[in-house]
Design a protein around this motif. Sequence first.
Motif, PDB file in Angstrom:
ATOM      1  N   SER A 179       0.835  -1.198   0.000  1.00 34.39           N
ATOM      2  CA  SER A 179       0.000   0.000   0.000  1.00 34.39           C
ATOM      3  C   SER A 179       0.873   1.253   0.000  1.00 34.39           C
ATOM      4  O   SER A 179       1.876   1.314   0.724  1.00 34.39           O
ATOM      5  CB  SER A 179      -0.907   0.002   1.242  1.00 34.39           C
ATOM      6  N   LYS A 195       0.145   4.149   1.208  1.00 34.48           N
ATOM      7  CA  LYS A 195      -0.077   4.993   2.388  1.00 34.48           C
ATOM      8  C   LYS A 195       1.028   4.777   3.410  1.00 34.48           C
ATOM      9  O   LYS A 195       1.357   3.640   3.751  1.00 34.48           O
ATOM     10  CB  LYS A 195      -1.428   4.683   3.019  1.00 34.48           C
ATOM     11  N   ASP A 237       1.128   5.144   6.600  1.00 30.01           N
ATOM     12  CA  ASP A 237       0.708   4.441   7.820  1.00 30.01           C
ATOM     13  C   ASP A 237       0.562   2.938   7.616  1.00 30.01           C
ATOM     14  O   ASP A 237       0.498   2.183   8.592  1.00 30.01           O
ATOM     15  CB  ASP A 237      -0.637   4.993   8.324  1.00 30.01           C
ATOM     16  N   ASP A 238       0.507   2.492   6.359  1.00 31.81           N
ATOM     17  CA  ASP A 238       0.268   1.078   6.071  1.00 31.81           C
ATOM     18  C   ASP A 238       1.550   0.252   6.017  1.00 31.81           C
ATOM     19  O   ASP A 238       1.499  -0.948   5.769  1.00 31.81           O
ATOM     20  CB  ASP A 238      -0.475   0.931   4.737  1.00 31.81           C
ATOM     21  N   ASP A 239       2.689   0.897   6.232  1.00 31.42           N
ATOM     22  CA  ASP A 239       3.963   0.180   6.185  1.00 31.42           C
ATOM     23  C   ASP A 239       4.804   0.599   7.384  1.00 31.42           C
ATOM     24  O   ASP A 239       5.448   1.640   7.372  1.00 31.42           O
ATOM     25  CB  ASP A 239       4.692   0.491   4.871  1.00 31.42           C
ATOM     26  N   ASP A 256       3.510  -4.056  10.977  1.00 26.09           N
ATOM     27  CA  ASP A 256       2.325  -4.297  10.151  1.00 26.09           C
ATOM     28  C   ASP A 256       2.574  -3.806   8.737  1.00 26.09           C
ATOM     29  O   ASP A 256       3.094  -2.708   8.538  1.00 26.09           O
ATOM     30  CB  ASP A 256       1.098  -3.564  10.716  1.00 26.09           C
ATOM     31  N   LYS A 257       2.178  -4.619   7.765  1.00 26.05           N
ATOM     32  CA  LYS A 257       2.283  -4.260   6.349  1.00 26.05           C
ATOM     33  C   LYS A 257       0.911  -4.466   5.713  1.00 26.05           C
ATOM     34  O   LYS A 257       0.323  -5.537   5.836  1.00 26.05           O
ATOM     35  CB  LYS A 257       3.309  -5.142   5.619  1.00 26.05           C
ATOM     36  N   MET A 258       0.405  -3.422   5.058  1.00 29.84           N
ATOM     37  CA  MET A 258      -0.864  -3.518   4.345  1.00 29.84           C
ATOM     38  C   MET A 258      -0.589  -3.524   2.845  1.00 29.84           C
ATOM     39  O   MET A 258       0.309  -2.814   2.369  1.00 29.84           O
ATOM     40  CB  MET A 258      -1.770  -2.334   4.692  1.00 29.84           C
ATOM     41  N   TYR A 259      -1.390  -4.277   2.107  1.00 28.95           N
ATOM     42  CA  TYR A 259      -1.189  -4.412   0.672  1.00 28.95           C
ATOM     43  C   TYR A 259      -2.419  -3.933  -0.098  1.00 28.95           C
ATOM     44  O   TYR A 259      -3.511  -3.838   0.457  1.00 28.95           O
ATOM     45  CB  TYR A 259      -0.844  -5.865   0.328  1.00 28.95           C
ATOM     46  N   ARG A 260      -2.222  -3.650  -1.365  1.00 30.85           N
ATOM     47  CA  ARG A 260      -3.289  -3.093  -2.198  1.00 30.85           C
ATOM     48  C   ARG A 260      -4.498  -4.012  -2.307  1.00 30.85           C
ATOM     49  O   ARG A 260      -5.613  -3.555  -2.535  1.00 30.85           O
ATOM     50  CB  ARG A 260      -2.746  -2.794  -3.610  1.00 30.85           C
ATOM     51  N   MET A 310      -3.184  -8.135   5.060  1.00 26.74           N
ATOM     52  CA  MET A 310      -2.371  -7.546   6.114  1.00 26.74           C
ATOM     53  C   MET A 310      -1.364  -8.577   6.606  1.00 26.74           C
ATOM     54  O   MET A 310      -1.713  -9.724   6.869  1.00 26.74           O
ATOM     55  CB  MET A 310      -3.255  -7.086   7.275  1.00 26.74           C
TER      56      MET A 310
END
Length: 202
Positions: free
Chosen positions: A127, A129, A131-133, A137-141, A145
Amino acid sequence: SLNDMGLQLADMFSPPERVSVSEAAEKYVSLNIPGAYVGPFRNSMTPYMQEPMDCLASRDFEGVGFCGPAQSAKTQSLILNWIAYSVVVDPMDMIVYNPSHSAARDFAVRRVDRMHRHSPAVGRMLSPKADDDNRHDKMYRNGMMLSLSWPSVSEFAGKPIGRAALTDFDRMDDDIDGDGNPFDLASKRTTTFGSFAMTVAE
């Protein structure tokens, strides 16, 4: 742009690619280990890891345990390649338990962030953003998570996650604050996901 948004939405609704974890590793993972190896991941370099790797996406098993010597590609094959498979091929939330808080931070920086940089297909899914990395925690498109955690009662509680991995399992306590074995506690996080659930310890 509107075109980019359309392409991202199309990716989200496309069915999973029909490849095994080991096939996805060869297709999408590149290694950059300064002083050691730089180049694409090749199953031929560690053929003994191919079968346990492919068990990770099998609905015939609930868990995988692998015991091997240091520096035998256990972590790369069973955890990092599985992360890449989950990010690019078959998205599902995932948690990786490290022996300690500092080990989780090191794993994030030395292993996961490096994979994002050197494996383009995986890195593109991260992601954008800020805040998403972060370190844990790692957030993906695609909505997946990835959590990087450590053994504690609170970290093993209240998180429904389909895929759980324990790295350096032999360095974890056999009993987490009286609640039980870390493998059993981690596998409880996956119960909701039925035959899609998987827990691995290396």
